[in-house]
Design an enzyme around this catalytic site. Structure first.
Site, short mmCIF file in Angstrom:
data_model
loop_
_atom_site.label_atom_id
_atom_site.label_comp_id
_atom_site.label_asym_id
_atom_site.label_seq_id
_atom_site.Cartn_x
_atom_site.Cartn_y
_atom_site.Cartn_z
N ARG A 69 -1.54 11.71 3.57
CA ARG A 69 -2.47 12.43 4.43
C ARG A 69 -3.45 13.27 3.62
O ARG A 69 -3.07 13.83 2.58
CB ARG A 69 -1.69 13.33 5.40
N GLU A 128 -3.78 3.92 1.58
CA GLU A 128 -4.13 4.17 2.97
C GLU A 128 -4.15 5.68 3.18
O GLU A 128 -3.12 6.35 3.09
CB GLU A 128 -3.13 3.53 3.93
N GLU A 150 -2.62 10.31 -12.80
CA GLU A 150 -2.53 10.13 -14.25
C GLU A 150 -3.45 8.98 -14.64
O GLU A 150 -3.33 7.87 -14.11
CB GLU A 150 -1.09 9.81 -14.67
N ASN A 193 -5.85 13.51 10.19
CA ASN A 193 -5.55 13.93 11.56
C ASN A 193 -6.54 15.01 11.96
O ASN A 193 -6.72 16.01 11.25
CB ASN A 193 -4.12 14.47 11.64
N HIS A 218 2.86 11.81 -8.96
CA HIS A 218 1.45 11.45 -9.14
C HIS A 218 1.24 9.97 -8.88
O HIS A 218 2.19 9.20 -8.74
CB HIS A 218 0.99 11.79 -10.57
N HIS A 278 0.82 -1.20 0.00
CA HIS A 278 0.00 0.00 0.00
C HIS A 278 0.86 1.25 0.00
O HIS A 278 2.06 1.21 0.27
CB HIS A 278 -0.96 0.02 1.19
#
Length: 363
Positions: free
Chosen positions: A106, A153, A219, A157, A171, A102
């Site tokens: 954020r 993932e 992309e 916060n 990207h 993965h």
């Protein structure tokens, strides 16, 4: 999965590493660390020396003189030992069962991002977990189950609605069967298209570029059906040859292709654990004359599966990488991980394959 440390002083420190489940996966915020916890981490460092994992067999390199073992200079022995260790490590790395698990980054509005990814990009929300006592929420999205697909993932916060993406991150790549139709859908949903559908410069592949609500670029690549639609993570590097060498040796990746574009003054290298049409890959980009980039505090890292985090850490050290978290199980659970930086400072976390599957069983 993995939690990361914020790079901006205005953002509440995040945990160094985190894996999630519906029950008791772990989250260890740095703000709550105390001396006793630090002691726990200090005892997790690998005590296995390189000489044991990838060491030199003396019988092959020390010459007999008829009366016993001959004297060899310390410098020659050290050089021979390092060479043999690297050779053994390279052989093991190539045999290790590795896969991109993965990518972690954020976002400022988790619900808005989930809505965009599911409605516009066709991803599925695989799971979501809120940790109010630690003031963060995670969401995992992708095109298939985590035990067989490369997934995203997302980390939110509490109270932080904006991050700096920086100039180093490039990207993500998404393979779709019809770029034009996908772009129309994205526009209808209010998405931002930064590059209209059309052939890539110098090639025939139809592409387009879009941005998600946080400004991360995607992309869109026109391809036939593929088992891994989430197909690329593009990062910029300052020395392409050095980076290719590191990922080949320390990470066991294969250089799938390399293309120089002198007209636009850049070179790319595609690296991964299998063909691009069936696996997620890293797209490394070198822009002529640019050796350093601002990494910001938004993009975090990729996670990679391995059969042995201890051998992985030693191989990384042998081939010039920096281990930032010595291999071992995380406190309170049995999942073993190790973390490192590549020559450009991009972070990766290696996760024990068996432990990873056990973690997913609890989801």
């Amino acid at each position: 999965m993995v939690r990361i440390i914020s790079m901006a002083s205005s953002i509440r420190p995040l945990s160094s590493f985190r894996f999630s489940s519906s029950s008791s996966r772990f989250a260890l915020p740095l703000a709550s660390f105390n001396p006793s916890r630090k002691l726990v981490f200090s005892h997790l460092a690998s005590a296995v020396p390189q000489s044991h994992l990838f060491g030199l067999k003396a019988s092959k390199h020390l010459k007999g003189n008829g009366n016993g073992v001959g004297v060899v200079s310390a410098g020659n022995v050290a050089q021979a030992s390092t060479s043999a260790s690297q050779e053994n490590a390279l052989e093991w790395v190539k045999k290790d069962k590795r896969r991109l698990l993965h990518v972690v980054y954020r976002v400022g509005d988790l619900d808005k991002t989930i809505k965009f990814y599911t409605e516009c990009l066709g991803m599925k929300l695989l799971r979501k977990r809120d940790i109010p006592e630690e003031r963060y929420t995670n969401a995992f999205l992708g095109y298939g189950p985590e035990d067989s697909h490369f997934v995203i993932e997302l980390t939110y916060n509490y109270g932080v609605d904006k991050y700096d993406i920086g100039t180093g991150f490039g990207h993500f790549g998404i393979a779709v069967e019809d770029v034009a139709k996908t772009v129309e859908l994205i526009k209808a949903k209010g998405g931002k298209v930064t590059r209209e559908p059309g052939p890539v410069k110098g090639g025939n592949t139809v592409i387009a570029f879009i941005e998600d609500p946080d400004g991360y670029k995607f992309e869109l690549l026109e391809r036939g059906p593929t088992p891994e639609p989430l197909c690329q993570v593009m990062l910029r590097v300052g020395d392409l040859d050095r980076t290719i060498n590191f990922y080949e040796k320390a990470f066991g990746m294969e250089l799938l292709r390399r293309r120089d574009n002198p007209e636009y003054k850049y070179t790319i290298a595609m690296m991964g654990y299998g063909p691009e049409d069936k696996n997620a890959v890293l797209e490394l980009t070198y822009n002529y004359g640019v050796t350093e980039y601002d990494k910001g505090n938004a993009y975090a890292q990729i996670a990679i599966g391995t059969d042995d985090v201890y051998k992985t850490a030693e191989a990384i050290k042998l081939f010039g990488g920096k281990v930032t978290r010595e291999p071992g199980p995380l406190p309170g659970i049995n999942t073993k991980i190790t973390a490192c930086l590549d020559p450009d400072g991009w972070k990766s976390v290696f996760v024990d394959n068996v432990d990873f599957l056990k973690e997913l069983e609890g989801v």
